[in-house]
Design a protein around this motif. Structure first.
Motif, mmCIF file in Angstrom:
data_model
loop_
_atom_site.group_PDB
_atom_site.id
_atom_site.type_symbol
_atom_site.label_atom_id
_atom_site.label_comp_id
_atom_site.label_asym_id
_atom_site.label_seq_id
_atom_site.Cartn_x
_atom_site.Cartn_y
_atom_site.Cartn_z
ATOM 1 N N ASN A 166 -41.473 114.837 22.481
ATOM 2 C CA ASN A 166 -41.469 115.731 21.324
ATOM 3 C C ASN A 166 -40.292 115.418 20.399
ATOM 4 O O ASN A 166 -40.442 115.396 19.173
ATOM 5 C CB ASN A 166 -41.433 117.189 21.762
ATOM 6 N N LEU A 167 -39.125 115.164 20.991
ATOM 7 C CA LEU A 167 -37.958 114.794 20.190
ATOM 8 C C LEU A 167 -38.181 113.441 19.518
ATOM 9 O O LEU A 167 -37.839 113.261 18.347
ATOM 10 C CB LEU A 167 -36.697 114.748 21.069
ATOM 11 N N ALA A 168 -38.786 112.492 20.225
ATOM 12 C CA ALA A 168 -39.073 111.181 19.637
ATOM 13 C C ALA A 168 -39.957 111.340 18.405
ATOM 14 O O ALA A 168 -39.751 110.669 17.386
ATOM 15 C CB ALA A 168 -39.737 110.271 20.667
ATOM 16 N N ARG A 169 -40.916 112.223 18.477
ATOM 17 C CA ARG A 169 -41.794 112.456 17.321
ATOM 18 C C ARG A 169 -40.998 113.020 16.151
ATOM 19 O O ARG A 169 -41.136 112.576 15.009
ATOM 20 C CB ARG A 169 -42.924 113.410 17.684
ATOM 21 N N THR A 170 -40.141 113.988 16.416
ATOM 22 C CA THR A 170 -39.312 114.570 15.362
ATOM 23 C C THR A 170 -38.426 113.506 14.724
ATOM 24 O O THR A 170 -38.324 113.419 13.499
ATOM 25 C CB THR A 170 -38.445 115.713 15.936
ATOM 26 N N LEU A 171 -37.794 112.687 15.557
ATOM 27 C CA LEU A 171 -36.897 111.647 15.045
ATOM 28 C C LEU A 171 -37.665 110.570 14.280
ATOM 29 O O LEU A 171 -37.150 109.992 13.321
ATOM 30 C CB LEU A 171 -36.100 111.024 16.188
ATOM 31 N N MET A 172 -38.894 110.317 14.704
ATOM 32 C CA MET A 172 -39.711 109.303 14.031
ATOM 33 C C MET A 172 -39.913 109.651 12.558
ATOM 34 O O MET A 172 -39.976 108.772 11.702
ATOM 35 C CB MET A 172 -41.053 109.176 14.737
ATOM 36 N N PHE A 173 -39.996 110.933 12.260
ATOM 37 C CA PHE A 173 -40.227 111.361 10.891
ATOM 38 C C PHE A 173 -38.954 111.832 10.187
ATOM 39 O O PHE A 173 -39.002 112.352 9.071
ATOM 40 C CB PHE A 173 -41.282 112.474 10.863
ATOM 41 N N ALA A 174 -37.799 111.622 10.802
ATOM 42 C CA ALA A 174 -36.534 112.072 10.215
ATOM 43 C C ALA A 174 -36.159 111.268 8.978
ATOM 44 O O ALA A 174 -35.487 111.783 8.079
ATOM 45 C CB ALA A 174 -35.411 111.999 11.256
ATOM 46 N N TYR A 175 -36.572 110.021 8.910
ATOM 47 C CA TYR A 175 -36.271 109.155 7.767
ATOM 48 C C TYR A 175 -37.568 108.618 7.188
ATOM 49 O O TYR A 175 -38.471 108.255 7.926
ATOM 50 C CB TYR A 175 -35.381 107.981 8.183
ATOM 51 N N ASP A 176 -37.617 108.544 5.880
ATOM 52 C CA ASP A 176 -38.785 108.020 5.194
ATOM 53 C C ASP A 176 -38.562 106.524 4.949
ATOM 54 O O ASP A 176 -37.917 106.128 3.971
ATOM 55 C CB ASP A 176 -38.995 108.769 3.878
ATOM 56 N N LEU A 177 -39.072 105.716 5.834
ATOM 57 C CA LEU A 177 -38.864 104.272 5.781
ATOM 58 C C LEU A 177 -39.366 103.670 4.474
ATOM 59 O O LEU A 177 -38.725 102.801 3.878
ATOM 60 C CB LEU A 177 -39.542 103.604 6.980
ATOM 61 N N LYS A 178 -40.489 104.143 3.999
ATOM 62 C CA LYS A 178 -41.059 103.629 2.747
ATOM 63 C C LYS A 178 -40.088 103.839 1.584
ATOM 64 O O LYS A 178 -39.862 102.938 0.776
ATOM 65 C CB LYS A 178 -42.396 104.304 2.474
#
Length: 141
Positions: free
Chosen positions: A59-71
């Motif tokens: 669940n934390l990995a999912r949150t961190l995955m979207f913490a920065y907008d790579l695009k």
């Protein structure tokens, strides 16, 4: 590691493996999915198992995955990376400006060229701040 099909399906919706036999997901193939998530836990989750259980970790990995907008980082008109063929250092630098940490870039060969397939951001054990990934990204790309 993920005990129910619903948990796996939810993760496949946002964090899938393009190199599975039926990309972007192996939905319905429990054994392929289970192997993938077991591998992810062994590679990445076990370093924090004394802090998080598997469910909290993913669940934390999912949150961190979207913490920065790579695009936005890579295609910012104020600091554009040279296209169509940016250097590894250009991509690393663009990401580091936002995260203040060195990412890891992973590439695969495709038609005699290396292509970027994954950007890894490393975090401290609690997942509260980005840290430099242990190996320079140039090793992988």
């Amino acid at each position: 590691p993920l005990r129910d099909q619903r948990s796996i399906n939810a993760r496949d919706d946002y964090w899938y493996d393009y190199f599975l036999p039926n990309p972007p997901s192996a939905r319905g193939n429990w054994h392929v999915q289970q192997r993938f998530w077991a591998m992810e836990w062994r590679r990445h989750g076990t370093c924090s198992e004394n802090v998080f259980d598997q469910q909290h970790y993913f669940n934390l990995a999912r949150t961190l995955m979207f913490a920065y907008d790579l695009k936005s980082m890579l295609f910012n008109p104020k600091t554009p990376i040279p296209l169509p063929w940016p250097r590894v250092s250009d991509v690393t630098s663009a990401i580091s400006k936002y995260t203040r940490a060195r990412p890891e870039l992973r590439c695969h060969y495709y038609q005699n060229s290396k292509i970027l397939v994954e950007v890894v951001l490393c975090y401290d054990v609690l997942g509260t701040r980005p840290i430099n990934c242990s190996r320079p990204s140039i090793v992988y790309c």
